[in-house]
Design a protein around this motif. Structure first.
Motif, PDB file in Angstrom:
ATOM      1  N   LEU A  71       0.794  -1.229   0.000  1.00 29.34           N
ATOM      2  CA  LEU A  71       0.000   0.000   0.000  1.00 29.34           C
ATOM      3  C   LEU A  71       0.825   1.278   0.000  1.00 29.34           C
ATOM      4  O   LEU A  71       0.333   2.331  -0.415  1.00 29.34           O
ATOM      5  N   HIS A  72       2.085   1.218   0.450  1.00 28.46           N
ATOM      6  CA  HIS A  72       2.839   2.456   0.629  1.00 28.46           C
ATOM      7  C   HIS A  72       4.210   2.482  -0.039  1.00 28.46           C
ATOM      8  O   HIS A  72       4.723   3.558  -0.322  1.00 28.46           O
ATOM      9  N   MET A  73       4.823   1.345  -0.272  1.00 32.86           N
ATOM     10  CA  MET A  73       6.174   1.340  -0.822  1.00 32.86           C
ATOM     11  C   MET A  73       6.145   1.467  -2.342  1.00 32.86           C
ATOM     12  O   MET A  73       5.085   1.457  -2.972  1.00 32.86           O
ATOM     13  N   ASP A  74       7.340   1.568  -2.940  1.00 29.24           N
ATOM     14  CA  ASP A  74       7.435   1.717  -4.392  1.00 29.24           C
ATOM     15  C   ASP A  74       6.768   0.550  -5.110  1.00 29.24           C
ATOM     16  O   ASP A  74       6.881  -0.605  -4.696  1.00 29.24           O
ATOM     17  N   GLY A  75       6.075   0.862  -6.180  1.00 28.32           N
ATOM     18  CA  GLY A  75       5.396  -0.155  -6.965  1.00 28.32           C
ATOM     19  C   GLY A  75       4.826   0.466  -8.221  1.00 28.32           C
ATOM     20  O   GLY A  75       4.819   1.703  -8.380  1.00 28.32           O
ATOM     21  N   PRO A  76       4.307  -0.330  -9.128  1.00 29.11           N
ATOM     22  CA  PRO A  76       3.807   0.198 -10.410  1.00 29.11           C
ATOM     23  C   PRO A  76       2.560   1.053 -10.292  1.00 29.11           C
ATOM     24  O   PRO A  76       2.315   1.912 -11.147  1.00 29.11           O
ATOM     25  N   LEU A  77       1.742   0.851  -9.263  1.00 28.02           N
ATOM     26  CA  LEU A  77       0.489   1.595  -9.140  1.00 28.02           C
ATOM     27  C   LEU A  77       0.655   2.836  -8.270  1.00 28.02           C
ATOM     28  O   LEU A  77       1.328   2.791  -7.228  1.00 28.02           O
ATOM     29  N   PRO A  78       0.047   3.963  -8.652  1.00 24.65           N
ATOM     30  CA  PRO A  78       0.069   5.158  -7.788  1.00 24.65           C
ATOM     31  C   PRO A  78      -0.703   4.893  -6.504  1.00 24.65           C
ATOM     32  O   PRO A  78      -1.615   4.051  -6.466  1.00 24.65           O
ATOM     33  N   LEU A  79      -0.373   5.627  -5.442  1.00 20.70           N
ATOM     34  CA  LEU A  79      -0.979   5.384  -4.134  1.00 20.70           C
ATOM     35  C   LEU A  79      -2.505   5.510  -4.132  1.00 20.70           C
ATOM     36  O   LEU A  79      -3.186   4.663  -3.538  1.00 20.70           O
ATOM     37  N   PRO A  80      -3.096   6.535  -4.776  1.00 23.60           N
ATOM     38  CA  PRO A  80      -4.570   6.601  -4.763  1.00 23.60           C
ATOM     39  C   PRO A  80      -5.215   5.372  -5.404  1.00 23.60           C
ATOM     40  O   PRO A  80      -6.245   4.898  -4.924  1.00 23.60           O
ATOM     41  N   TYR A  81      -4.609   4.841  -6.467  1.00 24.70           N
ATOM     42  CA  TYR A  81      -5.139   3.629  -7.100  1.00 24.70           C
ATOM     43  C   TYR A  81      -5.159   2.470  -6.113  1.00 24.70           C
ATOM     44  O   TYR A  81      -6.121   1.688  -6.049  1.00 24.70           O
ATOM     45  N   ARG A  82      -4.106   2.327  -5.349  1.00 22.89           N
ATOM     46  CA  ARG A  82      -4.005   1.189  -4.428  1.00 22.89           C
ATOM     47  C   ARG A  82      -5.128   1.209  -3.398  1.00 22.89           C
ATOM     48  O   ARG A  82      -5.766   0.181  -3.145  1.00 22.89           O
ATOM     49  N   HIS A  83      -5.360   2.395  -2.814  1.00 26.04           N
ATOM     50  CA  HIS A  83      -6.408   2.468  -1.796  1.00 26.04           C
ATOM     51  C   HIS A  83      -7.798   2.363  -2.413  1.00 26.04           C
ATOM     52  O   HIS A  83      -8.719   1.830  -1.778  1.00 26.04           O
ATOM     53  N   ASN A  96     -17.805  -2.195   6.126  1.00 25.15           N
ATOM     54  CA  ASN A  96     -17.774  -0.761   6.417  1.00 25.15           C
ATOM     55  C   ASN A  96     -16.437  -0.337   7.017  1.00 25.15           C
ATOM     56  O   ASN A  96     -15.913   0.738   6.704  1.00 25.15           O
ATOM     57  N   TYR A  97     -15.919  -1.165   7.871  1.00 27.97           N
ATOM     58  CA  TYR A  97     -14.677  -0.846   8.575  1.00 27.97           C
ATOM     59  C   TYR A  97     -13.530  -0.566   7.603  1.00 27.97           C
ATOM     60  O   TYR A  97     -12.878   0.475   7.668  1.00 27.97           O
ATOM     61  N   LEU A  98     -13.287  -1.483   6.671  1.00 26.57           N
ATOM     62  CA  LEU A  98     -12.178  -1.316   5.731  1.00 26.57           C
ATOM     63  C   LEU A  98     -12.480  -0.269   4.667  1.00 26.57           C
ATOM     64  O   LEU A  98     -11.583   0.441   4.216  1.00 26.57           O
ATOM     65  N   VAL A  99     -13.742  -0.164   4.252  1.00 24.09           N
ATOM     66  CA  VAL A  99     -14.101   0.863   3.280  1.00 24.09           C
ATOM     67  C   VAL A  99     -13.823   2.241   3.861  1.00 24.09           C
ATOM     68  O   VAL A  99     -13.276   3.125   3.180  1.00 24.09           O
ATOM     69  N   TYR A 100     -14.174   2.449   5.125  1.00 21.63           N
ATOM     70  CA  TYR A 100     -13.915   3.737   5.755  1.00 21.63           C
ATOM     71  C   TYR A 100     -12.417   4.009   5.844  1.00 21.63           C
ATOM     72  O   TYR A 100     -11.945   5.084   5.461  1.00 21.63           O
ATOM     73  N   LEU A 101     -11.666   3.061   6.350  1.00 20.81           N
ATOM     74  CA  LEU A 101     -10.230   3.277   6.550  1.00 20.81           C
ATOM     75  C   LEU A 101      -9.519   3.595   5.236  1.00 20.81           C
ATOM     76  O   LEU A 101      -8.708   4.524   5.160  1.00 20.81           O
ATOM     77  N   HIS A 102      -9.821   2.841   4.190  1.00 23.76           N
ATOM     78  CA  HIS A 102      -9.139   3.079   2.916  1.00 23.76           C
ATOM     79  C   HIS A 102      -9.674   4.317   2.194  1.00 23.76           C
ATOM     80  O   HIS A 102      -8.948   4.929   1.406  1.00 23.76           O
ATOM     81  N   SER A 103     -10.907   4.700   2.453  1.00 24.26           N
ATOM     82  CA  SER A 103     -11.411   5.960   1.907  1.00 24.26           C
ATOM     83  C   SER A 103     -10.636   7.126   2.506  1.00 24.26           C
ATOM     84  O   SER A 103     -10.251   8.070   1.801  1.00 24.26           O
ATOM     85  N   ALA A 104     -10.418   7.062   3.813  1.00 27.04           N
ATOM     86  CA  ALA A 104      -9.652   8.116   4.478  1.00 27.04           C
ATOM     87  C   ALA A 104      -8.219   8.150   3.953  1.00 27.04           C
ATOM     88  O   ALA A 104      -7.668   9.219   3.675  1.00 27.04           O
ATOM     89  N   GLN A 105      -7.611   6.981   3.801  1.00 32.96           N
ATOM     90  CA  GLN A 105      -6.248   6.906   3.276  1.00 32.96           C
ATOM     91  C   GLN A 105      -6.194   7.413   1.836  1.00 32.96           C
ATOM     92  O   GLN A 105      -5.242   8.090   1.435  1.00 32.96           O
ATOM     93  N   PHE A 106      -7.206   7.084   1.057  1.00 31.05           N
ATOM     94  CA  PHE A 106      -7.290   7.526  -0.339  1.00 31.05           C
ATOM     95  C   PHE A 106      -7.232   9.050  -0.434  1.00 31.05           C
ATOM     96  O   PHE A 106      -6.503   9.618  -1.264  1.00 31.05           O
TER      97      PHE A 106
END
Length: 444
Positions: A71-83, A96-106
């Motif tokens: 989710l955070h280290m170097d990789g082919p996908l940009p960070l917003p795409y990953r979340h 709901n729990y994970l959708v909320y957390l990754h929405s905030a991270q996004f």
């Protein structure tokens, strides 16, 4: 004199054993505290999932390392795409729990808020993942070479092979994590407390680590300053400063809780915050074909229902090398997770752990020719089998899974260990189906 000396030796030995035991307990406490500090550095938060896993520090360390990497280290996908991919995966199980957390991270990594209005608002490339997301989440045996071909040959919206592999790893990781969240009843707890006094989800709470009565630090600090930094979990940091910050955050949280108890009223958020909360909490807007769900796997004559035989395509001989070649180092991190969860010290026998693992693979269409499946019925009681199947295959429909009667005799850490086995077995199963389809595409 000799007898007397021997009598004196016993209390000394007993005292020594107590000291050694205390050293081990203190060591585990320090390890758990360090893991949570690392989680704070990498994500800016210590959420309830980590707190559940903390009863197994060895596994938690492996899990954190893998999740941070994808989710955070170097990789082919940009960070917003990953979340956003993580949101899509969690939404398939209405988590709901994970959708909320990754929405905030996004949002914190610079994602476009308009995308959170629903899947139709996302870029076409992300929408192309919807079908493989749906299949992997509910009926992974339907994953086919044609799905891979569609993604890799879609004109201007096509995915590269490296991007697709990272996307598949994120999808499988989050699907499996949904099973753990529902198995530990974290999602229903999140929903019931989702409106906290300051509009922030209750993802920070104390956890009794390894029965050591350790007060795990709490933090409501804003994570934006950390999320944009692609730090390794092993990166150096000022530990004293972090601990002071954690202590200060904990004191602030306790004061907020005290004010809440005194007033017994919820602080009202403005209309903009309410709309944002609704956006986070509604997984249905990120899925299509909501009626598509798990169906009993049955061996039939049709090719797409043939049993997946591990002797023909295994993680050790095929999946590991492929994923590691297309997405550098992720194979080693995933392999460490699989090994860690099966080698955790536990009152469960190795035969029982293997029965749980193989049973999950069996209900997902994967069979081992060298395994006697009568062992599953012999070692797993019926109520335990029902629980395992529900959490692994359709966790969201159960919401609060009915725990087996035998669990009343187990420690909390033992029950969590079973949920960890379910999560990792499901993760490996999805990866096997996806990587086999990618292999078939590459050799076609």
């Amino acid at each position: 004199m000799i007898i007397c000396a021997n009598k004196m030796e016993y209390p000394l030995r007993s005292q020594c054993q107590r000291v050694q035991k205390q050293v081990v307990v203190n060591g585990e406490k320090e390890r758990v505290s360090l893991l949570f500090v690392k989680a704070l550095v990498s994500r800016g938060s210590v959420d309830a999932v980590f707190q559940q896993m903390a009863s197994h520090p060895q596994y938690l360390e492996s899990f954190l390392r893998t999740q941070h990497y994808i989710l955070h280290m170097d990789g082919p996908l940009p960070l917003p795409y990953r979340h956003y991919i993580a949101i899509m995966a969690a939404a398939r199980h209405h988590c709901n729990y994970l959708v909320y957390l990754h929405s905030a991270q996004f949002l914190r990594v610079g994602g476009d808020p308009l995308w959170l209005q629903g899947l139709e608002a996302a870029p076409p490339r992300l929408r192309l993942l919807d079908h493989i997301n749906k299949v992997l989440a509910h009926q992974p045996w339907l994953t086919a070479c044609s799905h891979i071909q569609t993604l890799l040959k879609s004109g201007e919206q096509c995915w590269s092979l490296a991007e697709l592999v990272q996307a598949v790893v994120i999808l499988a990781h989050c699907h499996a994590l949904c099973s753990f969240v529902f198995g530990c009843d974290t999602d229903s707890d999140f929903v019931s407390r989702s409106k906290s006094p300051n509009g922030t989800p209750p993802t920070y709470c104390p956890f009794d680590a390894a029965n050591g009565n350790t007060n795990v630090p709490q933090s409501f600090a804003t994570p934006s300053e950390h999320i944009r930094r692609r730090r390794s979990l092993d990166s150096s940091c000022d530990m004293i400063c972090l601990k002071e910050r954690i202590q200060k955050s904990q004191e602030q949280h306790e004061k907020r809780e005290e004010r809440h108890l005194q007033t017994q009223t919820l602080q009202q958020t403005d209309s903009e915050e309410e709309e944002e909360m609704m956006c986070f909490a509604d997984p249905s807007r990120f899925i299509t074909d909501p009626d598509f769900c798990y169906q009993e796997f049955a061996r039939r004559e049709e090719d797409h229902f043939q049993v997946f035989r591990v002797q023909d395509y295994s993680w050790e001989d095929h999946g590991f090398s492929l994923v590691n070649r297309l997405y550098s180092d992720i194979g080693h991190l995933l392999d460490d997770r699989f090994r860690s969860v099966t080698s955790l010290p536990s009152m469960h026998s190795s035969d029982l752990k293997r029965a749980i693992w193989n049973y999950i693979h069996c209900v997902l269409g994967i069979r081992y020719d060298d395994y006697d499946y009568s062992e599953v019925n012999h070692l797993l009681e019926r109520d335990l089998k029902l629980y395992i199947k529900a959490v692994a295959c359709f966790p969201d429909t159960t919401k609060t899974p009915v725990c087996p009667l035998s669990w009343a005799l187990l420690k909390g850490s033992e029950r969590i260990h079973v949920n960890l086995l379910i999560m990792e077995a499901r993760l490996q199963a999805e990866l096997l189906y996806a990587l086999r389809a990618i292999t078939q595409y590459m050799i076609a």
